[in-house]
Write an enzyme that holds these catalytic residues in place. Structure first.
Site, mmCIF file in Angstrom:
data_model
loop_
_atom_site.group_PDB
_atom_site.id
_atom_site.type_symbol
_atom_site.label_atom_id
_atom_site.label_comp_id
_atom_site.label_asym_id
_atom_site.label_seq_id
_atom_site.Cartn_x
_atom_site.Cartn_y
_atom_site.Cartn_z
ATOM 1 N N ALA A 61 0.838 -1.198 0.000
ATOM 2 C CA ALA A 61 0.000 0.000 0.000
ATOM 3 C C ALA A 61 0.878 1.254 0.000
ATOM 4 C CB ALA A 61 -0.892 0.002 1.234
ATOM 5 N N GLY A 102 0.588 -5.621 -0.031
ATOM 6 C CA GLY A 102 -0.269 -5.559 -1.210
ATOM 7 C C GLY A 102 0.472 -5.931 -2.487
ATOM 8 N N GLU A 105 0.259 -9.571 -2.645
ATOM 9 C CA GLU A 105 -1.132 -9.951 -2.926
ATOM 10 C C GLU A 105 -1.465 -9.712 -4.401
ATOM 11 O OE1 GLU A 105 -2.652 -7.550 0.404
ATOM 12 O OE2 GLU A 105 -3.580 -9.389 1.157
ATOM 13 N N GLU A 125 1.662 -7.067 7.416
ATOM 14 C CA GLU A 125 0.534 -6.336 7.991
ATOM 15 C C GLU A 125 0.396 -6.522 9.496
ATOM 16 O OE1 GLU A 125 0.599 -7.953 5.190
ATOM 17 O OE2 GLU A 125 -0.221 -6.654 3.628
#
Ligand code: NAI
Length: 697
Positions: A61, A102, A105, A125
């Site tokens: 992110a 992210g 991901e 995270e």
């Protein structure tokens, strides 16, 4: 657009381009989906490669968007991943350098993944009190197995791509590519251009011979290890869903868990701490592009406890050190201690023998100031005595080359007065290390009235190079951390007078989450240190009330672990703190002399008196400009004083409780006849913020 698009032969290449680490901000996410649409529309394109420009595939992110509407704006990361899965042409993620959160991901939403060796891969995270929120908990177990995925997600630790690629049965990486990654990825994309159906991670099944027993075992261990933090256990739950539920139900479970954790005070505290640490390096009136001075070698004056530890930091970073003492024995002792520390690391397998030798080869010693003339910086760590420091700085001034930085490690003396001993006060600065200096992360960088901006900027950068967390402090007695701890210690003393035992106070503080209560801490650091400081300080401030119990303890020679007795008793060679009947008697006697009838004091009162003492002094420190911001204080307490991480630091904790409530409690404490009403006078900043319903942040 923070993602570029180009076509090479029959392969479209989408390159994330959002420095420094290709964070998945809104423009980048949009860039990916637009690139996908162009590739779909172009009949000449048979396959797609997604990669990252510069130093990362993607760090996850974009933290600059945290808390802003852009973070949630469509396409959000989940939508981008759905678009990848829905693409009719094969997509290959070409992963290198950094692939985290992210970013990982995103790559798991692609049909194929190829990676460069040495890539740092993680789902970190949990370190922000969260679970991965874009399918990480559902896709990673499908690719590397339940146990491997659970370990990565619960710890948040980084794993190198070659280790992942070597895991038996792993499907995370289709290929490890040495050399030109993009060329290799394009070649791979051409190979799979016609493969149909396209493989989707969501279609894989997680298999485990004994999942229920394993997950129960994981819950037990993780629960025991993360007492104050909810996220690690929630990570286990989310990963468990990958084997217990169909994919979409697992995704729903992950999302619900993510949203619930986002609201917890623990996650807020961890995120606060993360941002506070990043912000601490920013100094409003010092430009980020200030030209730094070159520091290629360092002189250290004094090879005692601190000098030796400080030297190790530089040796570890490959920076040559010359250590100066007044006597050869002191040098020999200092060097022997450094050797002993390194040898212990070698024994534990934490340091390779050749690295140890490399580091020692960078260390020179001397008895003569003339040998310091080529050093770019000097750090003084001699006795805490102004006259001694004055002599040292006069000699440094005489021999050091122009432009060299002159730093003092003083913990209580006036850096401006020390600077005034030289003809170059602009080159003088405080570097307040914490003991043991080779271990503790915190470095208070003390900016004198005349310290030059480039000196400050250089020391902040150097601190980072030797892997310290640097926080700027103005000049005042005790700087930020110790000035605040004095008020905390005063309250700890009052609590004893009013009826607590040291063990009771420590237990309450430790239950709150402190690594160590005030009395165990005193025994570890040496009670004589505070005794020495109080003798000076309370002569200067005769009206300041404090408890004499600590002085009485020192008069008994009970300095702590180093003398085998302090607030607690110690068995030879052991560190277990055993409550001492002798000390309890000493306190009771003193209490009787003061005419105080002991009362039972609850844990909440103990903790709030200790912590609000920090908060009130912290508010004064912010208002006086000694700290640049309240969050800097939190960084200091989290990294240097064992303040519980899940509380985010004293100022963050006060914000969480509500400043109105903090002030109310302080008014209550002020009415206690055995406490000190003046002590609990709210700092003007605190009173103002509380009245306006505001927070420190
Ligand atoms: P220490 O007593 O262990 O070491 C001081 C060393 O300086 C001794 O080896 C002594 O021989 C040497 N020395 C004395 N006068 C000298 C001179 N004129 N020239 C060269 N060397 C000289 O003391 P420690 O604990 O290392 O403290 C050093 C400084 O660091 C003090 O200013 C102290 O306040 C500060 N400090 C100490 C901390 C601690 O926890 N011990 C924490 C933070 C700062």
């Amino acid at each position: 657009m923070s993602a570029s698009y180009e076509v090479r032969g029959e392969v479209a290449v989408i390159t994330l381009d959002n420095p420094p680490v290709n964070g998945l901000g809104h423009a980048t996410r949009l860039g990916i989906t637009q690139g996908l649409a162009r590739a779909e529309d172009d009949a000449a394109v048979k396959a797609i490669v997604i990669t990252g420009a510069g130093k990362a595939f993607s760090g996850g992110a974009d933290i600059r968007e945290f808390g802003t509407p852009k973070a949630l704006a469509e396409p959000n990361l989940l939508s981008v991943i759905l678009a990848l899965e829905a693409c009719s042409k094969p997509i290959v993620a070409a992963i290198h350098s950094v692939c985290m959160g992210g970013g990982l991901e995103l790559s798991m939403g692609c049909h194929y993944r190829v990676a460069a060796p040495g890539t740092q891969v993680a789902l970190p995270e949990v370190k922000l009190g969260l679970v991965p929120g874009a399918g990480g908990t559902q896709r990673l177990p499908r690719l590397i197995g339940l146990e491997n995925a659970l370990n990565m997600i619960v710890s948040g630790e980084t794993v190198k791509s070659e280790r992942l690629a070597a895991m038996p049965g792993q499907k995370l990486f289709d290929k490890l590519i040495e050399g030109d990654l993009l060329a290799g990825a394009i070649a791979f994309a051409s190979e799979v251009a016609d493969a149909r159906p396209l493989p989707l991670v969501r279609d894989l099944k997680v298999a485990h011979p004994n999942a229920d027993a394993y997950l129960q075992f994981a819950r037990n261990t993780v629960g025991a290890l993360s007492r104050n933090l909810p996220a690690p256990l929630r990570c286990v739950d989310a990963v468990a869903a990958s084997i217990q539920l169909p994919f979409d139900a697992g995704m729903k479970k992950e999302r619900e868990t993510f949203v619930a954790l986002m609201m917890t005070p623990e996650s807020k505290a961890l995120r606060h701490a993360f941002f506070a640490e990043r912000t601490a390096s920013k100094i409003p009136d010092v430009a980020a592009d200030t030209k730094l001075r070159d520091v290629k070698s360092v002189a250290i004056i004094g090879a005692g406890t601190m000098g030796g530890g400080i030297a190790m930091n530089f040796l570890n970073a490959g920076i040559p050190v010359v250590m100066l003492e007044t006597k050869q024995e002191a040098l020999d002792r200092g060097v022997a201690t450094i050797r002993k520390n390194y040898e212990a690391q070698v024994k534990k397998g934490k340091l390779k023998q050749d690295k140890y030798e490399e580091r020692m080869a960078l260390l020179r010693t001397t008895l003569s100031y003339a040998d310091l003339k080529d050093a770019d910086m000097a750090i003084e760590a001699v006795f805490e005595d102004f006259a001694v420091k004055e002599q040292v700085f006069k000699q440094l001034d005489a021999v050091m080359k122009p432009g060299a930085i002159l730093a003092t490690n003083t913990s209580t003396l006036d850096v401006d007065k020390i600077a005034a001993c030289t003809k170059r006060p602009e080159d003088v600065i405080g570097t307040h290390f914490f003991s043991p200096a080779n271990v503790m992360k915190l470095l208070e960088v003390v900016r004198g009235a005349k310290t030059a901006k480039d000196v400050l900027a250089t020391v902040m950068a150097l601190g980072k190079k030797i892997r310290k967390t640097c926080v700027v402090s103005g000049v005042c007695d005790g700087f930020i951390g110790n000035r605040m701890i004095e008020q905390y210690s005063r309250q700890a003393g009052f609590l004893l007078e009013e009826g607590c035992t040291p063990a009771q106070v420590d237990k309450a503080a430790e239950k709150f989450g402190f690594a160590m209560g005030p009395f165990r801490m005193g025994d570890l650091a040496g009670n004589d240190v505070g005794w020495y400081i109080r003798k000076r300080r309370y002569v200067e401030k005769p009206n300041l009330r404090y408890s004499k119990t600590a002085d009485l303890l020192c008069e008994l020679g009970r300095f702590g672990q180093k003398t085998g007795a302090g607030w607690y008793d110690y068995k030879p060679g052991r560190r277990d703190a055993i409550p001492s009947a002798l000390v309890d008697d000493m306190i009771a006697k003193h209490r009787a002399e003061l005419g105080i009838a002991p009362r039972k004091i609850g844990d909440d009162e103990i903790v709030h008196r200790l912590v609000y003492a920090l908060v009130n002094e912290g508010a004064k420190i912010v208002e006086e400009g000694i700290a640049l911001r309240a969050s800097d204080i939190d960084v200091i307490y989290l990294t240097g004083y064992g303040f519980p991480l899940h509380r985010g630091g004293p100022m963050c904790y006060a914000d969480t409780v509500g400043l109105f409530n903090v002030v109310q409690a302080m008014r209550r404490f002020a009415r206690n006849p055995h406490d000190d009403a003046a002590f609990w006078e709210p700092a003007p900043l605190l009173a103002r913020l509380a009245a306006d319903g505001k927070t420190f942040s």
